[in-house]
Design an enzyme around this catalytic site. Sequence first.
Site, PDB file in Angstrom:
ATOM      1  N   THR A 187      36.063  25.182  41.927  1.00 55.75           N
ATOM      2  CA  THR A 187      36.855  26.399  41.685  1.00 55.75           C
ATOM      3  C   THR A 187      35.883  27.498  41.280  1.00 55.75           C
ATOM      4  OG1 THR A 187      37.098  25.855  39.374  1.00 55.75           O
ATOM      5  CG2 THR A 187      38.824  25.086  40.838  1.00 55.75           C
ATOM      6  N   GLU A 332      43.069  23.644  43.834  1.00 52.00           N
ATOM      7  CA  GLU A 332      43.603  22.373  43.331  1.00 52.00           C
ATOM      8  C   GLU A 332      44.735  21.846  44.205  1.00 52.00           C
ATOM      9  OE1 GLU A 332      42.830  25.022  41.632  1.00 52.00           O
ATOM     10  OE2 GLU A 332      41.948  24.559  39.684  1.00 52.00           O
ATOM     11  N   LYS A 440      51.193  42.437  28.611  1.00 50.02           N
ATOM     12  CA  LYS A 440      52.187  42.199  27.575  1.00 50.02           C
ATOM     13  C   LYS A 440      52.384  43.482  26.789  1.00 50.02           C
ATOM     14  CE  LYS A 440      50.805  37.484  27.786  1.00 50.02           C
ATOM     15  NZ  LYS A 440      49.507  37.404  28.433  1.00 50.02           N
ATOM     16  N   TRP A 445      56.927  41.453  29.510  1.00 50.10           N
ATOM     17  CA  TRP A 445      55.860  41.288  30.494  1.00 50.10           C
ATOM     18  C   TRP A 445      55.993  42.304  31.630  1.00 50.10           C
ATOM     19  CZ3 TRP A 445      55.178  35.296  31.523  1.00 50.10           C
ATOM     20  CH2 TRP A 445      54.719  34.696  30.330  1.00 50.10           C
TER      21      TRP A 445
HETATM   22  P1  AMP Z   1      41.740  29.740  44.374  1.00 53.45           P
HETATM   23  O1  AMP Z   1      41.779  28.423  43.719  1.00 53.45           O
HETATM   24  O2  AMP Z   1      40.404  30.410  44.244  1.00 53.45           O
HETATM   25  O3  AMP Z   1      42.169  29.649  45.779  1.00 53.45           O
HETATM   26  O4  AMP Z   1      42.760  30.687  43.606  1.00 53.45           O
HETATM   27  C1  AMP Z   1      44.104  30.330  43.426  1.00 53.45           C
HETATM   28  C2  AMP Z   1      44.840  31.453  42.781  1.00 53.45           C
HETATM   29  O5  AMP Z   1      44.877  32.607  43.619  1.00 53.45           O
HETATM   30  C3  AMP Z   1      46.302  31.155  42.519  1.00 53.45           C
HETATM   31  O6  AMP Z   1      46.485  30.365  41.365  1.00 53.45           O
HETATM   32  C4  AMP Z   1      46.886  32.557  42.382  1.00 53.45           C
HETATM   33  O7  AMP Z   1      46.661  33.096  41.101  1.00 53.45           O
HETATM   34  C5  AMP Z   1      46.068  33.341  43.382  1.00 53.45           C
HETATM   35  N1  AMP Z   1      46.823  33.494  44.639  1.00 53.45           N
HETATM   36  C6  AMP Z   1      46.678  32.809  45.778  1.00 53.45           C
HETATM   37  N2  AMP Z   1      47.530  33.255  46.718  1.00 53.45           N
HETATM   38  C7  AMP Z   1      48.257  34.237  46.158  1.00 53.45           C
HETATM   39  C8  AMP Z   1      49.329  35.086  46.608  1.00 53.45           C
HETATM   40  N3  AMP Z   1      49.803  35.038  47.852  1.00 53.45           N
HETATM   41  N4  AMP Z   1      49.847  35.963  45.718  1.00 53.45           N
HETATM   42  C9  AMP Z   1      49.379  36.039  44.452  1.00 53.45           C
HETATM   43  N5  AMP Z   1      48.383  35.285  43.982  1.00 53.45           N
HETATM   44  C10 AMP Z   1      47.811  34.396  44.820  1.00 53.45           C
END
Ligand code: AMP
Length: 543
Positions: A187, A332, A440, A445
């Site tokens: 990650t 994940e 916040k 929110w």
């Molecule tokens: P990653 O593990 O780097 O792919 O990041 C995952 C995170 O990206 C998620 O937990 C979200 O916070 C954000 N994310 C992915 N797709 C979207 C989406 N379509 N809209 C808003 N947030 C997103």
Amino acid sequence: MHGLMMDMPLAISELIRHADRHHGDTEIVSRRVEGDGLHRYDYRAAHRRARRLAKALARLGLAMHDRVGTLAWNGYRHFELYYAVAGSGAVIHTINPRLFEDQIVYIANHAEDRILCFDLTFLPLVEKLASRLETVKRFVLMTDRAHMPAKTSIPGLLCYEELVEAEDDRFEWPQFDERTAACLCYTSGTTGNPKGVLYSHRSTILHAYGAALPDVLNLSARDVVLPVVPMFHVNAWGLPYSAAACGTKLVFPGQHLDGRSLYELFEAERVTMSAGVPTVWLGLLQFMDANRLKFSTLKRVVIGGSACPPAMMRKFADEYGVEVLHAWGMTEMSPLGCVNTLKGKHLALDRESQFAIRIKQGRPPFGVDWRIVDEEGRELPADGRTFGHLQVRGPWVMRGYFKGEGGDPLRDGWFPTGDVGTLDGDGYLQITDRSKDVIKSGGEWISSIDLENIAIAHPAIAEAAVIGVRHPKWDERPIVVAVKKPGAEVTREELLAFYQGKVAKWWVPDDVVFVEELPHTATGKLSKLTLRQRFSDYRLPGT
Ligand code: AMP
């Protein structure tokens, strides 16, 4: 009593074997990293070379479960490594080259990579870092003899093409437990060290099936897919696997992701479907606008990784006739959590009502289960209004980080995503925010995503981030940090006025700051953490 069906393990090598046997002449086209045009072959040739590569890796001493690191763009050699390494029972560890050097060293050492394969682009980087990579025994440059450097500080640097050419293709893929580890992806880790997510053969194959479904990516043997999403981050959303399962033509863009390079490839290879994070499409759409271009074959684009601005969705549809499928997921989750497509009952709705549904993140395919909970972990109603912390589970959802980093992440068997959102009775998820990014204000929110989407809908704004800054009375108040489109003008007051009537009065941001550029993470998301640090001493007007 057990059923009487065959117990064939779900294996990644079966995907490429299937593609070879039944879609052998379907093309895989790649922009060469060496810079001289396109490389073109088919699934049959890819399978032959992946088998040779597997033999070569074994000759280099690669054993079951060993990790092979890659620093590579989307291209045919990276594709071969995906299959050769996992197919051998070893683990392909894709490293994001956009990470800081210290993070790259950290994750290669943490993963205990034994072999590192890298594209020509990363030769200077690897020369610099090689002596710090404690476990790497062999370095392989992913190129041919002609492009090997005359001199290098990397000990015993090997040439990929020489390794492949030295072998024949008499090779059978080994069989092993489907739960065997296959791929490792770290990650991006905005705080602390990156953590490894270790996919298995089973999770990868189930994800490949799930992703291909009609209401997910809807892949077929009639499609031509260009993954802009990198193979170095969450396996390009699983496209190299789903494409092999469906016999879909693949087009790999290499390192050139600018508007012109992408557009040329879309047109030349008759691409029908693509996928990527919102930022890459900004560049493409700007290039097309400036040159008054249209797509001749592109039908749909999957946008996720960050919230897709509704304005981008409209532009693709109205000006280019391309359907945007909004998607949400995370490392994940392999990564697909949901994709947005309408249901039959929505087809009779007018366009705007449909649009209101389509801007949500989407519905989960079978294989993803989810719920929202409050601070105490109590389940909240899926009424489309109540928002809570999103938790997920399923056969392609992680149950623990590599080497147990961070302890047990699960809560009552659910993985907490760190996202906040609403669910509705039809199964659609709408992400309000990352829980760290939600603003916040006075105990309530405010969604930074909603406020960003409004700013981006303004014709003069190219990109915008909304963050909470300290306020003596309200705790936090939102401000917009925005980049103007080239040559466009808009004042602070005009942008604030643009919010009137679109959100509740107390959601309207308190200030606007125009900047030349916004910070992004290694996976192309807005880096809110960097912005919050940059604005930590910021004083709102009048406070
Ligand atoms: P990653 O593990 O780097 O792919 O990041 C995952 C995170 O990206 C998620 O937990 C979200 O916070 C954000 N994310 C992915 N797709 C979207 C989406 N379509 N809209 C808003 N947030 C997103």
